[in-house]
Design a protein around this motif. Structure first.
Motif, mmCIF file in Angstrom:
data_model
loop_
_atom_site.group_PDB
_atom_site.id
_atom_site.type_symbol
_atom_site.label_atom_id
_atom_site.label_comp_id
_atom_site.label_asym_id
_atom_site.label_seq_id
_atom_site.Cartn_x
_atom_site.Cartn_y
_atom_site.Cartn_z
ATOM 1 N N UNK A 29 -2.188 1.725 -2.804
ATOM 2 C CA UNK A 29 -1.110 1.847 -1.827
ATOM 3 C C UNK A 29 -1.549 1.346 -0.453
ATOM 4 N N UNK A 30 -2.788 1.670 -0.082
ATOM 5 C CA UNK A 30 -3.317 1.194 1.207
ATOM 6 C C UNK A 30 -3.313 -0.335 1.227
ATOM 7 N N UNK A 59 -0.644 2.144 6.809
ATOM 8 C CA UNK A 59 -1.589 1.651 5.804
ATOM 9 C C UNK A 59 -2.575 0.651 6.387
ATOM 10 N N UNK A 60 -2.134 -0.053 7.432
ATOM 11 C CA UNK A 60 -3.052 -0.975 8.096
ATOM 12 C C UNK A 60 -4.198 -0.191 8.740
ATOM 13 N N UNK A 84 -5.997 3.798 -2.888
ATOM 14 C CA UNK A 84 -6.496 2.511 -2.429
ATOM 15 C C UNK A 84 -5.485 1.394 -2.695
ATOM 16 N N UNK A 114 10.660 -0.024 -2.968
ATOM 17 C CA UNK A 114 9.340 0.598 -2.798
ATOM 18 C C UNK A 114 8.388 -0.332 -2.025
ATOM 19 N N UNK A 127 6.646 0.503 1.604
ATOM 20 C CA UNK A 127 5.196 0.491 1.830
ATOM 21 C C UNK A 127 4.787 -0.603 2.826
ATOM 22 N N UNK A 128 5.338 -1.800 2.603
ATOM 23 C CA UNK A 128 4.829 -2.944 3.363
ATOM 24 C C UNK A 128 5.500 -3.140 4.709
ATOM 25 N N UNK A 149 6.013 1.425 6.341
ATOM 26 C CA UNK A 149 4.780 2.175 6.567
ATOM 27 C C UNK A 149 3.582 1.257 6.787
ATOM 28 N N UNK A 150 3.862 0.016 7.104
ATOM 29 C CA UNK A 150 2.793 -0.968 7.274
ATOM 30 C C UNK A 150 1.700 -0.510 8.232
ATOM 31 N N UNK A 193 -1.526 -2.513 -0.588
ATOM 32 C CA UNK A 193 -0.179 -3.086 -0.559
ATOM 33 C C UNK A 193 0.476 -2.835 0.792
ATOM 34 N N UNK A 194 0.384 -1.585 1.267
ATOM 35 C CA UNK A 194 1.012 -1.216 2.531
ATOM 36 C C UNK A 194 0.447 -2.025 3.695
ATOM 37 N N UNK A 195 -0.869 -2.238 3.675
ATOM 38 C CA UNK A 195 -1.478 -2.957 4.795
ATOM 39 C C UNK A 195 -1.168 -4.457 4.744
ATOM 40 N N UNK A 200 -5.217 2.752 7.801
ATOM 41 C CA UNK A 200 -6.054 3.282 6.710
ATOM 42 C C UNK A 200 -6.986 2.209 6.164
ATOM 43 N N UNK A 201 -6.462 1.003 6.086
ATOM 44 C CA UNK A 201 -7.275 -0.088 5.554
ATOM 45 C C UNK A 201 -8.421 -0.419 6.512
ATOM 46 N N UNK A 235 -11.022 2.101 6.259
ATOM 47 C CA UNK A 235 -11.822 1.814 5.072
ATOM 48 C C UNK A 235 -12.926 0.823 5.361
ATOM 49 N N UNK A 256 2.219 0.723 -7.395
ATOM 50 C CA UNK A 256 2.955 1.157 -6.203
ATOM 51 C C UNK A 256 3.013 2.670 -6.110
ATOM 52 N N UNK A 257 2.396 3.332 -7.073
ATOM 53 C CA UNK A 257 2.367 4.787 -7.030
ATOM 54 C C UNK A 257 3.644 5.433 -7.507
#
Lengths: 374, 659
Positions: free
Chosen positions: A238-239, B49-50, A236, B37, B41-42, B45-46, A241-243, B52-53, B56, A332-333
């Motif tokens: 990572x999701x 994860x977007x 969660x 890192x 991630x941001x 791979x944004x 931060x990534x998003x 995935x979010x 959610x 950040x995992x």
């Protein structure tokens, strides 16, 4: 003569006020504001308990830091061992009569505050070592007798904290202590030897670990294995931060945060929430502020005439750095989830108190930088 | 002693400064690592994860689609949707689920079996999914729930829609019915699978099943933002579902209702058809059952009652029931013989009540015999002896071709009803292929009076009669109303054109027209003549008129003298069992014969005799003689059919104006 007044510590109050490191002060204030806003976001955009108490604590401890900054550096040197012993005593008290929360006995009830002595120990250990090596001669440092005492000073609190149980804090105390020991001049080979020794004893240590601690380490290596169980926090985070992307989802718009997908969002995962809402740019800005703070502390250490002040500043800068990187790597995992707050940002009185005490010693070093300590 | 004094002090300082320098370098490297890192991630791979979010936080709730209506020709709703009161509970929003359930059980008076079913359903679904406690609350229950609502936190009385059949049992076989979608429905139909929500009703049989994809409509979608515990936080958007297509049928509710009334307490079927447009006016199979029973899961008692009824209400006799047509086939046999020049209209046979052929005795229905009969009289009095002789000369294969041409032994609505049966018109080839035995000549004789292997559905007999009554032209039966389909006038003109065309061909070269070959089926044949010489068709129709409207005609007692309603028809009494000599001697009254062994009563008719527009078939299972059990029903029905005609034409004109 200036030199004489400096020696006797009779600088005027105005002079002292002028020699305060304002860059550092401003950076700490900025962090305070950012952390308060982040806390406001964790409360879902409402002025609730966490935000209120965080702001209140920041104000109180900041004022305290400012006042304590004017204490002579000699005071900190003089009370160095006492500081350590008092905190050690609190740790023992915590292990005997402490308050238990979420399976760990970490807190002591001081009537006006529930204190977590392990957080204070992160600073106390630096003060203690700084005092110890302030006196020591370089050629005596690596003598066996002079190795044994610091070893004891370090191991005692670590054992106490582990037994709470609080693996994260004990590791951070260990790292802080070891860094100061190394900075003080202890030969690298001893670190290598103890490292090897640790490696060999690792299987026994693992056997000693609590099941949830083992699980956390296993989860770190494969968080997707059990996404709703132990790996949930890492995934969660990572999701979130990534998003966040480049600019973030916007203040109070971090869905992972306000929809409660993030665990412990006001303590260990405050950076996750911040990063989700403010993105890569916001995260860089936060890192930059931390960078300046660390740079200022190191710079103050460089200019300090007393070895005590210098070693403390170097040690404090390094441990702050370690706290920041461990916390960020964790969310950040990059590291397993072990409880470790982000200095100033995370919710928690003891952590903030310890950090502020640290800053006041740094500030005192700055104000009394010309001061020599006998 | 000063710590910073002397050589040692200097060395100590240089060590700490050097080590701090190394330390700082290491810090920069580690900070760099963290930034890398963050970047990966941001920035890199944004997107991942977007997604995935969003996965959610967003959850979709599909609302049940609103099913399209069925209406009759006059716009009366025969299957629609009714507002129903339902009780929903979302378990996760309830503090004490058990308590709530027990309170609801007491208030709604839920029996323990249903209660257990609800609890089982609860255990099978997620806690945020709506649990339907009751799909159809009575007004009393609904009022009671609202009265106690303050102490039933979590219970939600909801206004929803459900299928409703206002005509109860009257359209059951014609429409089919809906019930909860089963596992099988989901596997077989992609559209159902796509729009499925718990509790969705889908067509199980009949038109409801055939037109499922048009009727079903589309789901309304509510998209909510939910928190980590699945609780709805706020609605993101709402897409309103589209109601399924309304389907207009060609049937007439009033005539259908009368069919239901006429067949009350009987097993049987009545079909009524427009002889030009092919529109089905009514199609009823009796006994029927109330399709509303299936909406909320039929009760055990009700189901057993339907299942154990000896008259088998589940069978749609109009299209599924296969029966020997009996004497109703005689017009076709006569036509076939005339068309193939086997006999002339002058051909005569002496009926003595029975005839010996191929070493067997074949009886006429009238023991005393009809005396000397010609073809017209044979049709009028339904003389079996005459038809034995004529069939012998005609042969089963030529009869087979004519019968098939007029719609027997073929599905009338190909594909509209999955349950429709084809029936059987025997031929020598068929017997050899299927039964593996050669055709026995005696079998031709009984085929000629509609017995033996021959099996037809009541709807096929109706189509046969219609295609005779319109002068012998092919029509296409339909039950779904289509504004764009050809009008009566156009069809009539088309038929006239085709008639003249055939006539000129016929005059040009008689020998080239080969009617022994069956033409290819399809719409290209539509409105084309099914005869070789229309005089033959006219002769048969006239004989049917005699059968109903002249003294000694088999359905004379059911005639209507008023020209407006006057109709012509042919009775049929088909044997279920071979009549033994003893039975023949006894000549039992119908009430003395066990129900299952009684004859089927049939009647086919068309009217009004001058300018006919409608054909019908009446079938009464084990009803006895066609003249006494089936023909009287037609008499009653014809009045209504003719009276409704004007009304129907008015509606048709109006609907054409709307284009």
């Amino acid at each position: 003569m200036f030199k004489e007044t400096a020696l006797s510590g009779q600088t005027t109050f105005f002079q002292k006020l002028r020699s305060i490191d304002y860059i550092l002060i401003v950076c700490i204030l900025i962090l305070g504001v950012i952390s308060s806003l982040a806390m406001y976001a964790t409360d879902g955009g409402e002025l609730l308990y966490h935000t209120k108490s965080h702001v209140l604590r920041f104000i109180i401890f900041f004022v305290m830091m400012f006042v304590l900054s004017f204490l002579n550096i000699r005071f900190w040197h003089a009370t160095g061992y006492l500081f350590y012993i008092v905190v050690l005593g609190l740790l023992i008290w915590a292990s005997l009569y402490g308050i238990t929360a979420s399976g760990s006995q970490r807190w002591v009830d001081l009537y006006f505050i529930n204190l977590q002595p392990s957080e204070l120990m992160k600073i106390a250990i630096i003060v203690c070592f700084a005092k110890f090596y302030h006196r020591a001669q370089i050629n005596q440092i690596n003598h066996f007798k002079n190795l044994l005492v610091p070893m004891m000073i370090l191991i005692l609190p670590i054992l106490l904290v582990i037994s709470q149980p609080d693996l994260g804090t004990s590791i951070l105390i260990a790292i802080s202590g070891i860094i100061v020991l190394w900075l003080a001049g202890i030969n690298l080979k001893y670190f290598i030897y103890s490292g090897l020794f640790l490696l060999i004893s690792l299987p026994f240590v693992i056997a000693f670990l609590k099941p949830y601690q083992k699980l956390r380490i296993l989860t770190f290596f494969n968080p997707d294995k059990d996404p709703l169980g132990a790996g949930y926090q890492i995934i969660q985070s990572k999701i979130a931060i990534g998003s966040g992307g480049l600019t973030g989802k916007g203040f109070l718009k971090g869905t992972q945060g306000y929809l409660e997908f993030l665990p412990e969002k006001h303590t260990d995962f405050i950076f996750t929430l911040f990063s989700e809402e403010h993105g890569f740019i916001g995260s860089l800005a936060l890192l930059f502020i931390y960078g300046i703070i660390i740079y200022r502390v190191i710079d103050i250490g460089k200019n300090a005439r007393s070895f005590f002040g210098k070693l403390f500043c170097f040690g404090f800068a390094s441990s702050i750095f370690v706290f920041i990187t461990v916390n960020m790597s964790m969310v950040l995992g990059l590291l397993p989830i072990v409880g470790s707050p982000l200095p100033i940002m995370s919710y928690g009185g003891s952590s903030m108190l310890a950090t502020m005490v640290g800053f006041s010693i740094v500030m005192s070093t700055k104000i009394y930088q010309k001061q020599l300590i006998a | 002693m000063f710590g910073s004094g002397g050589d040692s002090g200097y060395k100590k300082l240089s060590t700490v400064n050097r080590r701090m320098f190394i330390m700082t370098a290491a810090k920069l490297v580690i900070f760099g690592g963290i930034i890398t890192r963050l970047f990966s991630l941001q920035i890199n791979e944004n997107k991942k994860y977007l997604t995935l979010s969003d996965k959610n936080r967003l959850r979709e709730w599909r609302l049940p689609p609103v099913r399209g209506d069925f209406e009759d020709f006059f716009g009366n709703k025969i299957a629609s949707n009714l507002k129903v009161y339902q009780l929903h509970v979302v378990p996760e929003q309830v503090e004490d689920f058990r308590y709530l359930m027990i309170r609801l059980r007491d208030i709604l008076d839920i029996d323990s079996k249903t209660f257990k079913k609800i609890l089982k359903k609860r255990s099978q679904q997620k806690s945020w999914e709506t649990l339907i406690i009751s799909e159809n609350l009575s007004w009393d229950q609904f009022a009671k729930i609202n009265f106690y609502l303050h102490e039933l936190s979590g219970a939600k009385p909801v206004l929803s829609v459900a299928r409703n059949y206002p005509y109860d049992e009257k359209f059951t076989h014609l429409l089919g019915y809906v019930a909860q979608a089963s596992e099988k429905d989901l596997i077989e139909n992609e559209v159902i699978k796509k729009s499925h929500v718990p509790g969705l009703r889908v067509g199980k049989i009949g038109l409801e099943k055939t037109y499922e994809n048009q009727l079903i409509g589309s789901n309304g979608i509510q998209r909510y933002e939910v928190n980590a515990y699945g609780k709805r936080i706020n609605q993101i958007d709402f897409v309103e579902g589209k109601k399924g297509t309304n389907i207009k049928l060609t049937v007439d509710t009033e005539i259908q209702a009368q069919c239901n009334e006429l067949l009350k307490d009987k097993a049987g079927s009545i079909c009524v058809m427009d002889i030009y447009t092919g529109e089905l006016i009514a199609m009823h199979s009796s006994p029927s059952f109330d399709p509303n029973l299936f909406l909320y899961g039929i009760s055990h008692d009700n189901w057993n009652e339907i299942l154990n009824n000896p008259k088998k209400p589940l069978i749609n006799r109009s299209i599924q029931g296969l029966y020997p047509p009996g004497s109703t086939i005689k017009p076709i046999v006569a036509l076939s013989a005339l068309e193939n020049d086997v006999i002339s209209t002058k051909f005569k046979v002496n009926c003595t009540g029975k005839t010996e052929m191929y070493g067997q005795t074949y009886h006429c229905w009238k023991d005393t015999g009809h005396g000397i009969v010609d073809l017209r009289k044979a049709l009028k009095v339904s003389c079996d002896t005459f038809f034995y002789e004529m069939s012998r000369r005609l042969g089963v294969d030529r009869l087979n071709l004519t019968a098939k041409k007029f719609g027997l032994g073929e599905k009338v609505f190909n594909g509209t009803y999955n349950e429709e049966k084809k029936g059987l018109i025997p031929s020598t080839q068929w017997k050899k292929n299927v039964l593996g035995r050669g055709w026995v000549l005696g079998e031709t004789l009984i085929t000629g009076i509609g017995q033996g292997y021959m099996q037809t559905t009541p709807l096929q007999l109706c189509l046969m009669t219609a295609q005779l009554a319109n002068g012998g032209f092919k029509i296409k039966p339909k039950i779904i109303y289509d504004k764009k389909s050809d009008s009566y006038e156009k069809i009539k003109a088309e038929m006239e054109k085709n008639r003249l065309e055939l006539l000129s061909d016929f005059q040009q070269d008689d020998a080239l027209v080969d009617f022994s070959l069956e033409k290819k089926k399809g719409d290209t044949d539509l409105y084309k003549p099914l005869y070789r010489n229309q005089e033959n068709v006219k002769f048969v129709l006239e004989a049917m008129f005699a059968s109903t409207n002249e003294v000694t005609g088999t359905s004379y007692s059911s005639r209507i003298n008023d020209k407006k309603y006057q109709f012509a028809g042919k009775t049929g009494t088909s044997q279920v069992k071979k009549i033994t000599e003893i039975q023949r001697e006894l000549d039992l009254d119908i009430s003395q014969i066990p129900y299952e062994e009684r004859d089927h009563a049939l009647y086919v008719a068309f009217g009004p005799y001058v300018n006919p527009r409608y054909a019908l078939s009446v079938f009464v299972e084990h009803g006895g003689a066609g003249s006494s059990a089936a023909a009287p029903l037609a008499k009653k029905l014809f009045k209504t059919i003719v009276d409704r005609h004007e009304e129907r034409e008015k509606i048709r004109e109006k609907s054409l104006m709307e284009i």
